[in-house]
Write a protein that holds these residues in place. Structure first.
Motif, mmCIF file in Angstrom:
data_model
loop_
_atom_site.group_PDB
_atom_site.id
_atom_site.type_symbol
_atom_site.label_atom_id
_atom_site.label_comp_id
_atom_site.label_asym_id
_atom_site.label_seq_id
_atom_site.Cartn_x
_atom_site.Cartn_y
_atom_site.Cartn_z
ATOM 1 N N ALA A 127 68.407 33.598 107.208
ATOM 2 C CA ALA A 127 68.697 32.606 106.167
ATOM 3 C C ALA A 127 68.930 31.224 106.772
ATOM 4 C CB ALA A 127 69.909 33.047 105.355
ATOM 5 N N LEU A 128 69.752 31.161 107.822
ATOM 6 C CA LEU A 128 70.035 29.866 108.427
ATOM 7 C C LEU A 128 68.792 29.270 109.064
ATOM 8 C CD1 LEU A 128 72.038 27.652 109.309
ATOM 9 C CD2 LEU A 128 72.310 28.932 111.447
ATOM 10 N N THR A 129 68.009 30.099 109.751
ATOM 11 C CA THR A 129 66.824 29.589 110.427
ATOM 12 C C THR A 129 65.820 29.029 109.433
ATOM 13 O OG1 THR A 129 67.136 31.189 112.213
ATOM 14 C CG2 THR A 129 64.981 30.138 112.061
ATOM 15 N N ILE A 130 65.681 29.660 108.286
ATOM 16 C CA ILE A 130 64.783 29.135 107.250
ATOM 17 C C ILE A 130 65.261 27.759 106.797
ATOM 18 C CG2 ILE A 130 64.084 29.442 104.845
ATOM 19 C CD1 ILE A 130 63.791 32.439 105.453
ATOM 20 N N GLU A 131 66.561 27.607 106.609
ATOM 21 C CA GLU A 131 67.094 26.299 106.205
ATOM 22 C C GLU A 131 66.814 25.238 107.271
ATOM 23 O OE1 GLU A 131 70.997 25.967 104.489
ATOM 24 O OE2 GLU A 131 71.065 28.126 104.115
ATOM 25 N N LEU A 132 67.014 25.581 108.531
ATOM 26 C CA LEU A 132 66.758 24.624 109.606
ATOM 27 C C LEU A 132 65.272 24.293 109.693
ATOM 28 C CD1 LEU A 132 69.099 25.955 112.449
ATOM 29 C CD2 LEU A 132 69.499 24.051 110.883
ATOM 30 N N ALA A 133 64.419 25.311 109.551
ATOM 31 C CA ALA A 133 62.977 25.076 109.611
ATOM 32 C C ALA A 133 62.527 24.170 108.467
ATOM 33 C CB ALA A 133 62.234 26.410 109.572
ATOM 34 N N GLN A 134 63.095 24.372 107.283
ATOM 35 C CA GLN A 134 62.763 23.489 106.160
ATOM 36 C C GLN A 134 63.263 22.070 106.422
ATOM 37 O OE1 GLN A 134 64.637 25.941 103.076
ATOM 38 N NE2 GLN A 134 62.621 26.347 102.187
ATOM 39 N N HIS A 135 64.424 21.961 107.022
ATOM 40 C CA HIS A 135 64.984 20.635 107.332
ATOM 41 C C HIS A 135 64.070 19.861 108.273
ATOM 42 C CE1 HIS A 135 68.101 17.619 108.249
ATOM 43 N NE2 HIS A 135 67.697 17.723 109.504
ATOM 44 N N ILE A 158 61.268 25.894 116.647
ATOM 45 C CA ILE A 158 62.372 26.831 116.456
ATOM 46 C C ILE A 158 61.948 28.241 116.835
ATOM 47 C CG2 ILE A 158 63.924 27.895 114.779
ATOM 48 C CD1 ILE A 158 63.925 25.320 113.214
ATOM 49 N N LEU A 159 62.725 28.863 117.703
ATOM 50 C CA LEU A 159 62.563 30.265 118.089
ATOM 51 C C LEU A 159 63.800 31.006 117.622
ATOM 52 C CD1 LEU A 159 60.918 32.368 119.932
ATOM 53 C CD2 LEU A 159 62.596 31.780 121.697
ATOM 54 N N SER A 160 63.624 32.071 116.846
ATOM 55 C CA SER A 160 64.788 32.752 116.279
ATOM 56 C C SER A 160 64.609 34.254 116.327
ATOM 57 C CB SER A 160 65.004 32.315 114.828
ATOM 58 O OG SER A 160 66.082 33.018 114.245
ATOM 59 N N GLY A 161 65.677 34.947 116.738
ATOM 60 C CA GLY A 161 65.647 36.400 116.762
ATOM 61 C C GLY A 161 66.768 36.951 117.620
ATOM 62 N N GLY A 162 66.831 38.273 117.682
ATOM 63 C CA GLY A 162 67.911 38.900 118.431
ATOM 64 C C GLY A 162 67.467 39.749 119.595
ATOM 65 N N SER A 163 66.171 39.724 119.921
ATOM 66 C CA SER A 163 65.678 40.537 121.037
ATOM 67 C C SER A 163 65.961 39.827 122.353
ATOM 68 C CB SER A 163 64.182 40.815 120.879
ATOM 69 O OG SER A 163 63.970 41.672 119.787
ATOM 70 N N LYS A 191 70.261 26.063 122.811
ATOM 71 C CA LYS A 191 70.569 27.440 122.412
ATOM 72 C C LYS A 191 71.767 27.477 121.473
ATOM 73 C CE LYS A 191 68.901 29.400 126.771
ATOM 74 N NZ LYS A 191 69.272 30.163 127.980
ATOM 75 N N ILE A 192 71.562 28.121 120.335
ATOM 76 C CA ILE A 192 72.607 28.239 119.318
ATOM 77 C C ILE A 192 72.839 29.720 119.034
ATOM 78 C CG2 ILE A 192 73.191 27.807 116.902
ATOM 79 C CD1 ILE A 192 71.482 25.218 117.218
ATOM 80 N N GLY A 193 74.057 30.179 119.304
ATOM 81 C CA GLY A 193 74.422 31.555 119.011
ATOM 82 C C GLY A 193 75.207 31.632 117.711
ATOM 83 N N LEU A 194 74.878 32.603 116.883
ATOM 84 C CA LEU A 194 75.583 32.810 115.619
ATOM 85 C C LEU A 194 76.467 34.037 115.726
ATOM 86 C CD1 LEU A 194 72.667 32.216 113.069
ATOM 87 C CD2 LEU A 194 74.272 30.533 114.021
ATOM 88 N N ASN A 195 77.674 33.928 115.187
ATOM 89 C CA ASN A 195 78.571 35.075 115.220
ATOM 90 C C ASN A 195 79.537 35.001 114.044
ATOM 91 O OD1 ASN A 195 79.635 37.459 116.137
ATOM 92 N ND2 ASN A 195 80.773 36.581 117.838
ATOM 93 N N TRP A 242 78.197 28.398 120.325
ATOM 94 C CA TRP A 242 78.412 29.370 119.253
ATOM 95 C C TRP A 242 78.899 28.713 117.964
ATOM 96 C CZ3 TRP A 242 76.837 34.285 119.642
ATOM 97 C CH2 TRP A 242 76.485 34.731 120.918
ATOM 98 N N PHE A 243 78.358 29.228 116.833
ATOM 99 C CA PHE A 243 78.719 28.745 115.506
ATOM 100 C C PHE A 243 78.791 29.918 114.540
ATOM 101 C CE2 PHE A 243 76.504 25.210 117.522
ATOM 102 C CZ PHE A 243 77.268 24.102 117.175
ATOM 103 N N HIS A 244 79.518 29.725 113.448
ATOM 104 C CA HIS A 244 79.425 30.637 112.304
ATOM 105 C C HIS A 244 78.158 30.248 111.536
ATOM 106 C CE1 HIS A 244 80.306 32.518 108.425
ATOM 107 N NE2 HIS A 244 81.212 33.257 109.052
ATOM 108 N N PRO A 245 77.423 31.210 110.968
ATOM 109 C CA PRO A 245 76.186 30.861 110.240
ATOM 110 C C PRO A 245 76.380 29.878 109.097
ATOM 111 C CG PRO A 245 76.274 33.218 110.651
ATOM 112 C CD PRO A 245 77.615 32.667 111.063
ATOM 113 N N ASP A 246 77.596 29.754 108.572
ATOM 114 C CA ASP A 246 77.838 28.809 107.480
ATOM 115 C C ASP A 246 77.974 27.366 107.964
ATOM 116 O OD1 ASP A 246 77.794 30.909 105.737
ATOM 117 O OD2 ASP A 246 79.975 31.118 105.605
ATOM 118 N N GLN A 247 78.025 27.153 109.258
ATOM 119 C CA GLN A 247 78.251 25.807 109.799
ATOM 120 C C GLN A 247 76.933 25.052 109.992
ATOM 121 O OE1 GLN A 247 80.813 27.337 113.191
ATOM 122 N NE2 GLN A 247 82.004 25.539 112.596
ATOM 123 N N LYS A 248 76.146 24.977 108.933
ATOM 124 C CA LYS A 248 74.831 24.344 109.041
ATOM 125 C C LYS A 248 74.937 22.887 109.491
ATOM 126 C CE LYS A 248 70.878 22.816 106.293
ATOM 127 N NZ LYS A 248 70.302 22.728 104.933
#
Length: 299
Positions: free
Chosen positions: A17-25, A93-98, A189-193, A279-285
């Motif tokens: 969800a966050l990555t889509i918002e950033l990509a649209q931005h 933007i590169l996004s994922g958890g692998s 690098k942005i980590g979400l937690n 590191w950020f919380h996903p709500d901290q757009k």
């Protein structure tokens, strides 16, 4: 200079969800770094971006391979670098958890020795005769650092690490700490937690939704291919055991939840070793956007 924004974090934290918002931005596509979402046969069990999400933003490396295809982190590194070279955008933007896929793009693949046939056959014999638990204990003794981050349910990864240890007399970890390969772009690098209980609740709800969306039927359709590496994955392994009669369906679902939570902890252990990760919380757009702005103008 181009900037590659890397968005990562544990499974179910809210990366999509966050990555889509950033990509649209930024008006850019998303380079997906999930080693299982790349397989077109696994949309439900991998929580791949939906068709609606992909209509919002173009995604690369989603549903582009078959479980019958050979694919690995080295091939992913090569294809992402080619894509970045073709990109005319200043921001990508590169996004994922692998973990290995992200590491391959950011740092390059290490030069791992080719395993001798006798070592490989010996490890296969031990796996057959001693089982995975015994090999995991051996890896814990020989390379405790890698033992903490490796997927200990994935026998191929455990065996490969042991092969390196026995052939070289060194730890597998030592081969994962070689000099970082130069990249012609800046990496942010942005980590979400989230707090642990919040993350675990999201994981549990996601598994329930997967089951409601037809994960069992998806697994049944893939049962004949259960030996492929792509299906050595949380969600499918447990349901294959249910189909084989080892567990009840309720027990299989609870095991999926537990193993997913365990995998999330391993992801966090891996990513938190990276001193460049912010590191950020996903709500901290907005805070994330501010950080990206600062990094792209001051690096």
């Amino acid at each position: 200079m181009q900037t590659l924004i890397v968005i990562t974090g544990p499974t179910a934290v809210g990366k999509t969800a966050l990555t889509i918002e950033l990509a649209q931005h930024y008006g850019v596509p998303i380079l997906n770094a999930d080693s299982r979402q790349i397989y077109r046969e696994l949309p439900i069990g991998t929580a791949a971006p939906t068709q609606e999400e992909q209509r919002l933003v173009k995604h690369y490396f989603v549903s582009t391979k078959s479980i019958k295809d050979y694919y690995n982190a080295s091939l992913f590194e090569q294809e992402v670098l080619e894509r970045l070279e073709e990109s005319a955008s200043d921001i990508n933007i590169l996004s994922g958890g692998s973990m290995m896929y992200i590491d391959a793009v950011c740092n390059g693949i290490d030069d791992i020795p080719t395993i001798r046939d006798d070592i490989r056959e010996e490890m296969k014999r031990r796996y057959r005769e001693e089982g995975l638990e015994s090999l995991c204990e051996d890896l814990k003794r020989l390379d405790p650092e890698h033992y903490e981050v490796v997927d200990r349910q994935n026998y191929r990864r455990v065996i490969h690490a042991l092969e390196i240890c026995y052939q070289t007399g060194k730890t597998y970890t030592s081969f994962r700490k070689q000099e970082k390969k130069p990249r012609p772009f800046r990496i942010v690098k942005i980590g979400l937690n989230r707090n642990r209980q919040e993350l675990y609740d999201r994981i549990n709800r996601r598994v329930d939704k997967m089951m409601d969306d037809g994960l069992l039927e998806e697994a049944k359709g893939l049962y004949d291919f259960r030996a492929t590496n792509a299906l050595n994955t949380v969600g499918y392994k447990e349901l294959f055991d249910y189909i084989d009669g080892r567990w009840s369906l309720d027990e299989a679902v609870e095991r999926i939840k537990g193993n997913t939570r365990r995998y999330a902890r391993k992801q966090l252990t891996w990513f938190k070793r990276d001193p460049d990760m912010r590191w950020f919380h996903p709500d901290q757009k907005q805070e994330i956007l501010n950080y990206i702005q600062y990094e792209t103008t001051h690096q």
